[in-house]
Motif scaffolding. Structure first.
Motif: not given
Length: 129
Positions: A50-51, A60-70, A80-84
């Motif tokens: 959420c932003i 961020y959900a714990d499952s995506v924290k550190g990998r996704f950036t809103i 945007y949602l950047q998913m790495n």
């Protein structure tokens, strides 16, 4: 006409990246917090991120924290949602949504689909070798 359109999904190998976009028309996205959700086959829709309306607060959900950036560009009326570092378990349809009632900030740390009024059609993300 109020409309949200997601784009940017596709097929990517594990460890790869995608950037999803959520473009709004018919209203000013600047006024509202935006949530990203995802739903895998046979599973419930879950909140991902959420932003706040200004972009000053994110979660961020714990499952995506550190990998996704809103992020958001209010001048373009787009979020945007950047998913790495994508993993196979990230495979899902991704949706963006607007909580009209609560507006400027995220109502909860993780977005709850029951709080959201308007949804895009979703974009498919598939992470596979």
């Amino acid at each position: 006409q109020l409309q949200l359109v997601e784009s940017g999904g596709g097929l990517v190998q594990p460890g790869g990246s995608l950037r999803l976009s959520c473009a709004a028309s018919g209203f000013t996205l600047h006024y509202y917090a935006i949530g990203w959700f995802r739903q895998a086959p046979g599973k419930e829709r879950e909140g991902v991120s959420c932003i706040s309306s200004s972009g000053g607060s994110t979660s961020y959900a714990d499952s995506v924290k550190g990998r996704f950036t809103i992020s958001r560009d209010n001048a373009k009326n787009t979020v945007y949602l950047q998913m790495n570092s994508l993993k196979p378990e990230d495979t899902a349809i991704y949706y963006c949504a607007v909580d009209v009632s609560f507006s400027s900030r995220c109502r909860r740390y993780l977005p709850d689909m029951n709080d959201y009024d308007y949804w895009g059609q979703g974009t498919q993300v598939t992470v596979s070798s």
